[in-house]
Enzyme design. Structure first.
Site, PDB file in Angstrom:
ATOM      1  N   HIS A 389       0.818  -1.210   0.000  1.00  0.00           N
ATOM      2  CA  HIS A 389       0.000   0.000   0.000  1.00  0.00           C
ATOM      3  C   HIS A 389       0.849   1.257   0.000  1.00  0.00           C
ATOM      4  CE1 HIS A 389      -3.141  -2.851   1.121  1.00  0.00           C
ATOM      5  NE2 HIS A 389      -3.896  -2.004   0.475  1.00  0.00           N
ATOM      6  N   GLU A 631     -10.224  -6.910 -28.647  1.00  0.00           N
ATOM      7  CA  GLU A 631      -8.973  -7.408 -28.077  1.00  0.00           C
ATOM      8  C   GLU A 631      -8.813  -8.914 -28.274  1.00  0.00           C
ATOM      9  OE1 GLU A 631      -8.820  -6.466 -23.896  1.00  0.00           O
ATOM     10  OE2 GLU A 631     -10.952  -6.809 -23.618  1.00  0.00           O
ATOM     11  N   ASP A 655      -4.145  -7.281 -24.940  1.00  0.00           N
ATOM     12  CA  ASP A 655      -4.677  -8.626 -25.126  1.00  0.00           C
ATOM     13  C   ASP A 655      -4.622  -9.062 -26.581  1.00  0.00           C
ATOM     14  OD1 ASP A 655      -5.354  -9.779 -22.656  1.00  0.00           O
ATOM     15  OD2 ASP A 655      -6.976  -8.335 -22.431  1.00  0.00           O
TER      16      ASP A 655
END
Ligand code: PEP
Ligand code: MG
Length: 786
Positions: A389, A631, A655
């Site tokens: 984080h 894609e 992709d």
């Protein structure tokens, strides 16, 4: 599951069940009591005659009944079956919810006499998972025939997620118990993941987490965990220690609330959510009970805390899942703050007295919250946790950072002069004058370049021959919005909504999603925001959503396929998007479309969502533009047909390239096969561009490909004028675009479409770039309304 709004009735499971479960967790004293309470509660809320919980034994093969409401209590611990046996075993084997009416007619049905099982007319089994590993099954049975709605099933799976978390927690505590029997050494505080070694006496290397070059004095954050100074003590007064612990817990909870508020103000609610989890841990009965037990065994409160936290760290550290392993940082954070309150220390050590480059073994989320960000020029972190984080926060704040720098804290001294080059991943400690001079020169040039580029912020990208180009931002978290605006993005070409889903512990409900999307569109004040519906699967998983184990997840159940199979979740998201679109120009995008049925069904669901909102008298945008991501190679070939169904296309090159070239986008071993300039890629995109022109649909490229100038030149040469990408690239690309002539680019690319191999294509594009004239942006005047 919270997105249940429309058909909520007295008989449906709902938010209150989840809240009750959370309360139960906090109030229960042990695992058995918790699961007993849970089966009672779920049975009550689901109006079912039976709710049973089966857990997988350590042999990983046997499921045993651990709690039941409705079956004979004597059956607990005695009914067991192998995975795959009976309907319950089938649920665990297939790792999916199975619901049957008249279950006894099912060929896999098995009757267990010990259960006192009646003739139940409905059976619903929900698998329990811990990050894709089966851990058990929750079973609901009713005497009366009852059809469970999709929404009830979805709620049950969220409940199952919570039950699974409790079980996992309890097992962790068991593990801690075991470790607690042995003498604990000082807890491991640093990720032992290898970073780069020290190379020369005063040069360090690591991995760039956020780019940039900065120079400044070192600010060492050498907050030792503090537990190494804690030893077991004699003559403990347990009641006094318990009181001391309670007081420290109380203080730490208040501080945690404060941290959550501060991070929410400075960053976003999502960044702050981690402190909510901390708060839950600080209130967790199991955690507190374990501390109490140790104190009652005559240990001081700090020593009890040391044992409990080090047990957690050890257990987390052994987990295979890198995400879970990195959650050890959260336990460490909580432990350290609690310890500071126990021994009466404050967090003064974390105050920065001058601005500089932070050097730390690991920065915990609370460190980032406490520190004054304006004093952090850069960050050097020993641990290699790209998903932590604190690194996410650094990126959101635009702080150059290098992670995985082994030995930095012990070898760099306070106020050492540092040059942090997060472009190359290098840190120079007290560098020689020649290096200082070189970086000073680069720094000057960099500053001038930055200033020049920032002046381009409001100037629209145009080519040398005056063709307007649109550069929009790809965003995920809300914190990306300010980064996008800072870099002059003209709206959002791709909002990956799975990221906010990933940061949570359960599905956000419609209202939460609506508020999030509304905030984003309002922040962009009039420029369009393209919101893509959930694109999970592949390499993106939601912790609370069951993904099947697949040999080929990128070719499997991902993206719109998951949404179409979970219509309630899908429609809820679409409703939230439609509602937000009432407040600004939103475009709705469907990912991974591979056939006509999918896009047509998506449109049917949009209509149903509109109908529902109309019924509820909720304002929404009636005329939202709809788009399909192109894609998958099939979508390229189907483009002329798809174009008749939608208003725009978003070309997902990330992709498309992997599917065209059979090269996994995230597998470094096949990286050389993942080639954006492969002739097959260019030919496919060329075909797509023709189809969009003939059918008059808009086309925006939103894969990473456009961030590489040679590829961008090729895409412009193919006739594409709209791009969406990581915002920090925008200023530099604007400058590049200004040097390009689209007519020349088109001529070049047409000739390149005849090439058979990518090396000649790249060579020609690189040559063309070298010959581009340097232009002066100052001649371009119109500004972007942003
Ligand atoms: C892509 O595939 O090019 C794309 C933009 O989507 P994602 O990277 O989120 O899969
Ligand atoms: Mg994609």
């Amino acid at each position: 599951m919270t997105p249940i709004k429309r058909t909520k009735s007295d008989h449906s499971l709902g938010l209150s069940t989840l809240q009750d479960i959370s309360t139960l967790i906090l109030q229960s004293h042990d695992l058995n009591e918790t699961i007993r309470n849970i089966v009672d509660l779920v049975a009550l809320r689901a109006h079912s005659d039976v709710c049973s919980l089966y857990l997988l034994e350590n042999d990983q093969e046997t499921l045993t009944l651990k709690a039941t409401k409705g079956l004979e209590q004597s059956a607990i611990g005695t009914i067991s079956m192998k995975i795959g046996e009976g309907l319950t075993g089938k649920v665990a084997a297939e790792k999916r919810i199975l619901a049957f009416e008249e279950p006894q007619k099912h060929p896999d049905y098995q009757y267990f006499a010990e259960s006192g099982e009646e003739q139940f007319h409905t059976f619903v089994g929900i698998p329990l998972f811990d990050h894709n590993h089966s851990i058990g099954v929750l079973v609901i049975q009713t005497l009366e025939p009852h059809t469970f709605s999709e929404e009830e099933l979805a709620t049950l799976s969220t409940i199952a997620f919570q039950v699974a978390s409790i079980v996992v927690n309890a097992r962790l505590l068991d593990a801690i118990d075991r470790y607690g029997q042995q003498e604990t050494t000082a807890p491991a505080t640093v990720a032992e993941v290898a970073g780069a070694e020290l190379q020369q006496p005063n040069t360090f290397r690591g991995h760039a987490a956020y780019p940039g070059v900065v120079t400044g004095p070192a600010n060492i954050i050498d907050q030792q965990f503090g537990f190494s100074d804690i030893f077991d003590e004699c003559n403990i007064d347990p009641p006094a220690e318990l009181k001391r612990l309670d007081e420290a817990l109380r203080k730490t909870r208040i501080q945690t609330l404060y941290l959550e508020k501060r991070v929410a103000e400075q960053l976003t609610q999502e960044d702050a959510a981690i402190f909510h989890t901390h708060l839950m841990i600080l209130e967790d009965r199991g955690f507190i009970d374990r501390l109490h037990e140790l104190i009652e065994e005559q240990h001081s409160a700090p020593y009890a805390l040391k044992k409990v936290i080090s047990g957690y760290l050890e257990a987390f550290g052994k987990m295979e899942d890198p995400y879970l392993r990195e959650r050890a940082a959260d336990m460490e954070d909580i432990g350290r703050r609690l310890l500071a309150n126990l021994v009466g220390k404050n967090t003064e050590g974390l105050q920065l007295h001058h601005s500089g480059i932070l050097v730390a073994k690991r920065l915990l989320p609370s460190d980032m919250a406490i520190l004054d960000h304006s004093m952090i020029l850069g960050m050097v972190i020993e641990s290699n946790e790209a998903n932590s984080h604190s690194v996410i926060m650094a990126k959101a704040l635009g702080i150059p950072a290098i992670i995985g720098v082994k030995g930095a804290v012990s070898k760099i001294k306070p106020d050492d002069n540092l040059i942090l080059d997060a472009n190359s991943g290098c840190i120079y400690q007290n560098p020689e004058q020649t290096i200082i001079d070189e970086y000073a020169r680069l720094g000057q040039e960099g500053l001038k370049e930055k200033k020049r580029l920032s002046e381009l912020r409001n100037i629209p990208p145009v080519t040398r021959n005056r063709q307007r180009i649109y550069l929009r931002a790809n965003i995920g978290l809300v914190s990306d919005v300010s980064v996008a605006k800072k870099h002059g993005a003209e709206g959002v070409g791709l909002y990956r909504t799975e990221f906010p889903y990933m940061a949570r512990s359960s599905f956000p409900d419609r209202q939460d999603q609506y508020l999030l999307y509304k905030k984003v569109v309002e922040d962009f004040a009039g420029t369009p925001v393209t919101i893509r519906t959930l694109d999970i699967g592949g390499d993106k998983a939601l912790p609370y959503f069951t993904q099947p184990d697949e040999d080929n997840p990128f070719m499997g159940w991902r993206s719109v396929r998951v949404s179409l199979d979970n219509r309630e979740i899908f429609q809820t998201q679409i409703e939230a998007i439609l509602m937000a679109a009432y407040h600004g120009p939103i475009r709705l995008l469907f990912p991974m479309i591979s056939n006509m049925d999918e896009i047509r069904t998506c449109k049917v669901i949009v209509n149903e969502a509109m109908e529902n909102l109309r019924k509820e008298k909720i304002p929404f945008a009636e005329d939202i533009p709809l788009g399909a991501m192109i894609e998958v190679p099939a979508a390229v070939r189907l483009a002329p047909h798809l174009a008749k169904e939608v208003d725009f296309f978003a070309l997902g090159t990330n992709d498309l390239i992997q599917y065209l070239l059979a090269a996994d986008r995230s597998n470094p071993r096949v990286q050389k096969y993942y080639d954006p300039l492969h002739p097959a890629v260019l030919l496919s995109i060329n075909g797509l561009v023709q189809a969009t022109r003939e059918n008059k649909v808009e086309l925006c490229v939103c894969g990473e490909m456009a961030t590489d100038p040679a590829c961008l030149l090729a895409l412009i040469g193919l006739g594409i004028h709209e791009f969406s990408l990581s915002a920090p690239y925008i200023p530099r690309l604007k400058n590049f675009i200004n040097r390009v002539d689209t007519v020349a680019a088109e001529q070049l690319v047409q000739s390149l479409l005849l090439e058979a191999d990518s090396s000649s294509i790249r060579k020609a594009l690189d040559g063309a770039i070298r010959n581009l004239p340097v232009t002066d942006f100052s001649v371009v005047k119109p500004s972007i309304a942003n």
